[in-house]
Scaffold this motif. Structure first.
Motif, PDB file in Angstrom:
ATOM      1  N   PRO A  51       0.796  -1.234   0.000  1.00 40.50           N
ATOM      2  CA  PRO A  51       0.000   0.000   0.000  1.00 40.50           C
ATOM      3  C   PRO A  51       0.825   1.279   0.000  1.00 40.50           C
ATOM      4  N   SER A  54      -0.235   4.659   1.810  1.00 45.08           N
ATOM      5  CA  SER A  54      -1.586   4.432   2.336  1.00 45.08           C
ATOM      6  C   SER A  54      -1.543   3.641   3.632  1.00 45.08           C
ATOM      7  N   SER A 176      -6.836  -4.376   9.269  1.00 48.97           N
ATOM      8  CA  SER A 176      -7.191  -4.882   7.943  1.00 48.97           C
ATOM      9  C   SER A 176      -7.957  -6.191   8.007  1.00 48.97           C
ATOM     10  N   LEU A 200      -6.968  -3.276   2.769  1.00 49.88           N
ATOM     11  CA  LEU A 200      -6.645  -1.852   2.910  1.00 49.88           C
ATOM     12  C   LEU A 200      -7.918  -1.033   3.094  1.00 49.88           C
ATOM     13  N   ALA A 201      -8.937  -1.299   2.278  1.00 48.62           N
ATOM     14  CA  ALA A 201     -10.215  -0.595   2.441  1.00 48.62           C
ATOM     15  C   ALA A 201     -10.817  -0.897   3.804  1.00 48.62           C
ATOM     16  N   ALA A 258      -6.543   5.004  -0.843  1.00 46.40           N
ATOM     17  CA  ALA A 258      -7.564   4.451   0.047  1.00 46.40           C
ATOM     18  C   ALA A 258      -8.371   5.597   0.623  1.00 46.40           C
ATOM     19  N   ALA A 268     -10.527   1.233  -2.068  1.00 47.77           N
ATOM     20  CA  ALA A 268      -9.077   1.171  -2.255  1.00 47.77           C
ATOM     21  C   ALA A 268      -8.813   0.719  -3.678  1.00 47.77           C
TER      22      ALA A 268
END
Length: 317
Positions: A51, A54, A176, A200-201, A258, A268
């Protein structure tokens, strides 16, 4: 044995010049509904990625879990990819002094301001590359301060086996909801944990829905209250967090982004070739699908010819 065919990710954006499509940017994108379920998945959203920046909200939460008491602009700067503007550099210096540290202890590389406009001003003044100017210097200062507070080694604060980095590793996994599958080295030298776009989202969703006063919520609140310290005066993350109440946003290198909304919806994505020029159009379209009104400052990604607009970079999903 015949190898299975490789399925390319879908085209997320295309570059149009004089009415002709000259380039395409493929990638993967996930949107989560308010209840955390996957509402839209384009491409592969279950294979781990780095990421990049992020990850910074998780790293900032890690220093709070370690006991470092940062608030307001200082906490926002700990989660920043700052532009290297004067107010960023001044606050990094104050943070170092407040915790009995000096710039020589920072292990991020020396760099110029990230923002092109600021970079021109900086160079015109006769200044040179510096660790404090590097966009991750706020994060590194926070990591050093947390290590000093706990009596952990300062010279090895970037080692993945350092107590602080192991704590950050845990925060990444807990927020996560998945295991870190690989650990690499980010551009600034800090350990970098690989998770999926869905993870990540989910992490950003965790931050905006966290209990008030928890490390994760404190990071989210500081970033949203002081977005100019997270990015800079001319940066998309700043514009987004100012324009949309409660929105949390953080970009990463290699075209990662994100975002989470205060109701728990999140997105994301990663552009496969790492082209940052596709970030704005893809982000704008994804937010449109989530019902977020257009943010004027993000603007259109124009294509120039002879100094004049002759096309655009546009999302195609």
């Amino acid at each position: 044995m015949i190898a299975p065919p490789v399925i390319a990710p879908p085209v997320l954006a295309e570059v149009v010049r004089s009415g002709f499509v000259e380039s395409r940017h493929r990638g993967s994108l996930v949107i989560l509904a308010a209840d955390g379920s996957v509402e839209l998945a384009l491409g592969d959203v279950t294979t781990p990625i780095f990421p990049r920046s992020s990850n910074k909200p998780m790293q900032a939460a890690g220093v709070l879990h370690a006991g470092l008491d940062l608030t307001g602009e200082r906490l926002a700067l700990a989660a920043a990819s700052h532009s290297g503007e004067l107010f960023h550099r001044d606050l990094v210096r104050r943070l170092l002094a407040e915790h009995g540290l000096d710039a020589g202890q920072l292990q991020c590389p020396s760099d110029l301001p990230l923002d092109p406009v600021e970079q021109e001003t900086y160079l015109a003044s006769g200044a040179v590359r510096d660790r404090i100017t590097m966009n991750c210097s706020g994060k590194h200062t926070a990591m050093l301060a947390a290590s000093a507070l706990r009596g952990w080694p300062l010279e090895s604060y970037l080692d993945p086996e350092h107590p602080l980095q192991k704590l950050i590793h845990r925060v990444v996994e807990e927020t996560s909801g998945e295991r870190v599958t690989a650990v690499g080295t980010d551009g600034c030298g800090a350990p970098l944990m690989a998770i999926t776009l869905t993870g990540l989202a989910r992490a950003f969703r965790t931050f905006v829905l966290a209990t008030p006063g928890s490390p994760e919520r404190r990071v989210a609140d500081a970033m949203r209250a002081h977005p100019e310290y997270v990015a800079g005066t001319r940066r998309p993350d700043t514009h987004l967090m100012r324009a949309v109440p409660g929105l949390l946003s953080k970009m990463g290198a290699e075209a990662v982004q994100a975002v989470a909304l205060p109701d728990g919806r999140a997105l994301a994505f990663k552009v496969e070739d790492g082209a940052g020029r596709a970030l704005g159009p893809v982000l704008g379209r994804a937010l449109e699908l989530m019902g977020v009104p257009p943010v004027r400052e993000l603007g259109r990604a124009v294509v120039l010819g002879g100094g004049l607009e002759v096309g655009e970079i546009r999302a195609v999903f």
